[in-house]
Design a protein around this motif. Sequence first.
Motif, mmCIF file in Angstrom:
data_model
loop_
_atom_site.group_PDB
_atom_site.id
_atom_site.type_symbol
_atom_site.label_atom_id
_atom_site.label_comp_id
_atom_site.label_asym_id
_atom_site.label_seq_id
_atom_site.Cartn_x
_atom_site.Cartn_y
_atom_site.Cartn_z
ATOM 1 N N LEU A 54 0.827 -1.200 0.000
ATOM 2 C CA LEU A 54 0.000 0.000 0.000
ATOM 3 C C LEU A 54 0.866 1.258 0.000
ATOM 4 O O LEU A 54 0.592 2.209 -0.745
ATOM 5 C CB LEU A 54 -0.941 -0.011 1.211
ATOM 6 C CG LEU A 54 -1.981 1.091 1.277
ATOM 7 C CD1 LEU A 54 -2.922 1.018 0.083
ATOM 8 C CD2 LEU A 54 -2.763 0.987 2.567
ATOM 9 N N VAL A 55 1.936 1.261 0.780
ATOM 10 C CA VAL A 55 2.841 2.417 0.816
ATOM 11 C C VAL A 55 3.521 2.611 -0.538
ATOM 12 O O VAL A 55 3.623 3.739 -1.036
ATOM 13 C CB VAL A 55 3.886 2.243 1.951
ATOM 14 C CG1 VAL A 55 4.996 3.272 1.837
ATOM 15 C CG2 VAL A 55 3.207 2.329 3.302
ATOM 16 N N VAL A 56 3.967 1.525 -1.142
ATOM 17 C CA VAL A 56 4.610 1.628 -2.460
ATOM 18 C C VAL A 56 3.637 2.199 -3.485
ATOM 19 O O VAL A 56 3.999 3.071 -4.285
ATOM 20 C CB VAL A 56 5.144 0.248 -2.917
ATOM 21 C CG1 VAL A 56 5.481 0.242 -4.396
ATOM 22 C CG2 VAL A 56 6.366 -0.138 -2.105
ATOM 23 N N LEU A 57 2.403 1.726 -3.465
ATOM 24 C CA LEU A 57 1.422 2.228 -4.427
ATOM 25 C C LEU A 57 1.075 3.683 -4.158
ATOM 26 O O LEU A 57 0.818 4.436 -5.108
ATOM 27 C CB LEU A 57 0.168 1.350 -4.406
ATOM 28 C CG LEU A 57 0.368 -0.048 -4.989
ATOM 29 C CD1 LEU A 57 -0.865 -0.905 -4.745
ATOM 30 C CD2 LEU A 57 0.683 0.022 -6.463
ATOM 31 N N LEU A 58 1.057 4.090 -2.906
ATOM 32 C CA LEU A 58 0.786 5.489 -2.586
ATOM 33 C C LEU A 58 1.921 6.398 -3.050
ATOM 34 O O LEU A 58 1.675 7.476 -3.588
ATOM 35 C CB LEU A 58 0.603 5.661 -1.075
ATOM 36 C CG LEU A 58 -0.782 5.399 -0.515
ATOM 37 C CD1 LEU A 58 -0.740 5.369 1.006
ATOM 38 C CD2 LEU A 58 -1.761 6.435 -0.995
ATOM 39 N N LEU A 59 3.146 5.967 -2.828
ATOM 40 C CA LEU A 59 4.295 6.823 -3.130
ATOM 41 C C LEU A 59 4.753 6.753 -4.582
ATOM 42 O O LEU A 59 5.180 7.762 -5.141
ATOM 43 C CB LEU A 59 5.471 6.458 -2.210
ATOM 44 C CG LEU A 59 5.251 6.686 -0.725
ATOM 45 C CD1 LEU A 59 6.469 6.236 0.065
ATOM 46 C CD2 LEU A 59 4.924 8.141 -0.442
ATOM 47 N N MET A 60 4.682 5.566 -5.178
ATOM 48 C CA MET A 60 5.265 5.383 -6.505
ATOM 49 C C MET A 60 4.234 5.134 -7.602
ATOM 50 O O MET A 60 4.528 5.361 -8.766
ATOM 51 C CB MET A 60 6.251 4.214 -6.485
ATOM 52 C CG MET A 60 7.370 4.383 -5.504
ATOM 53 S SD MET A 60 8.358 2.909 -5.447
ATOM 54 C CE MET A 60 9.972 3.579 -5.675
ATOM 55 N N GLY A 61 3.095 4.611 -7.260
ATOM 56 C CA GLY A 61 2.086 4.305 -8.259
ATOM 57 C C GLY A 61 2.258 2.909 -8.827
ATOM 58 O O GLY A 61 3.297 2.269 -8.655
ATOM 59 N N PRO A 62 1.232 2.425 -9.524
ATOM 60 C CA PRO A 62 1.272 1.052 -10.032
ATOM 61 C C PRO A 62 2.192 0.854 -11.234
ATOM 62 O O PRO A 62 2.542 -0.274 -11.554
ATOM 63 C CB PRO A 62 -0.178 0.776 -10.409
ATOM 64 C CG PRO A 62 -0.733 2.116 -10.734
ATOM 65 C CD PRO A 62 -0.043 3.071 -9.800
ATOM 66 N N MET A 63 2.583 1.910 -11.890
ATOM 67 C CA MET A 63 3.401 1.775 -13.087
ATOM 68 C C MET A 63 4.891 1.911 -12.796
ATOM 69 O O MET A 63 5.701 2.026 -13.704
ATOM 70 C CB MET A 63 2.991 2.825 -14.128
ATOM 71 C CG MET A 63 1.540 2.709 -14.556
ATOM 72 S SD MET A 63 1.106 1.113 -15.219
ATOM 73 C CE MET A 63 1.900 1.198 -16.800
ATOM 74 N N SER A 64 5.263 1.876 -11.516
ATOM 75 C CA SER A 64 6.674 1.988 -11.155
ATOM 76 C C SER A 64 7.316 0.604 -11.098
ATOM 77 O O SER A 64 6.652 -0.419 -11.253
ATOM 78 C CB SER A 64 6.807 2.678 -9.798
ATOM 79 O OG SER A 64 6.267 1.856 -8.788
ATOM 80 N N PHE A 65 8.618 0.602 -10.839
ATOM 81 C CA PHE A 65 9.373 -0.650 -10.769
ATOM 82 C C PHE A 65 8.861 -1.553 -9.652
ATOM 83 O O PHE A 65 8.796 -2.766 -9.820
ATOM 84 C CB PHE A 65 10.861 -0.314 -10.557
ATOM 85 C CG PHE A 65 11.729 -1.522 -10.391
ATOM 86 C CD1 PHE A 65 11.940 -2.377 -11.457
ATOM 87 C CD2 PHE A 65 12.321 -1.811 -9.177
ATOM 88 C CE1 PHE A 65 12.740 -3.503 -11.315
ATOM 89 C CE2 PHE A 65 13.121 -2.926 -9.031
ATOM 90 C CZ PHE A 65 13.333 -3.774 -10.097
ATOM 91 N N LEU A 66 8.485 -0.983 -8.524
ATOM 92 C CA LEU A 66 7.970 -1.764 -7.401
ATOM 93 C C LEU A 66 6.450 -1.812 -7.367
ATOM 94 O O LEU A 66 5.871 -2.519 -6.544
ATOM 95 C CB LEU A 66 8.501 -1.192 -6.080
ATOM 96 C CG LEU A 66 10.012 -1.283 -5.884
ATOM 97 C CD1 LEU A 66 10.418 -0.588 -4.601
ATOM 98 C CD2 LEU A 66 10.468 -2.719 -5.883
#
Length: 95
Positions: A54-66
């Motif tokens: 959830l934190v990764v999706l909040l900070l980076m979005g779904p189209m990022s590496f993580l």
Amino acid sequence: MLSFNGVLLDVLSLATLALAAWALADALIRPAAGYVAAGKLTKPGWGAILALSLVVLLLMGPMSFLGLPAVIAAIVYLVDVRPAVRGLSRGGSSW
């Protein structure tokens, strides 16, 4: 002016955030003994994975590496772990 690609990316981002939040909320309300009985990773393990997703999706979005692994983690929980733990908490019957 709104572009189709921008709107599509915004909808995708919101949908993946909702998916990860739903998976995390569901993981937190299930009893810890159900995870062990189903032979799955422990409740704190899944809680940590889904919170990090959830934190990764909040900070980076779904189209990022993580972002893709974060979405996959939420989908794995909802498709594999949730039915196993949910079936055990109900007594294992489909009725």
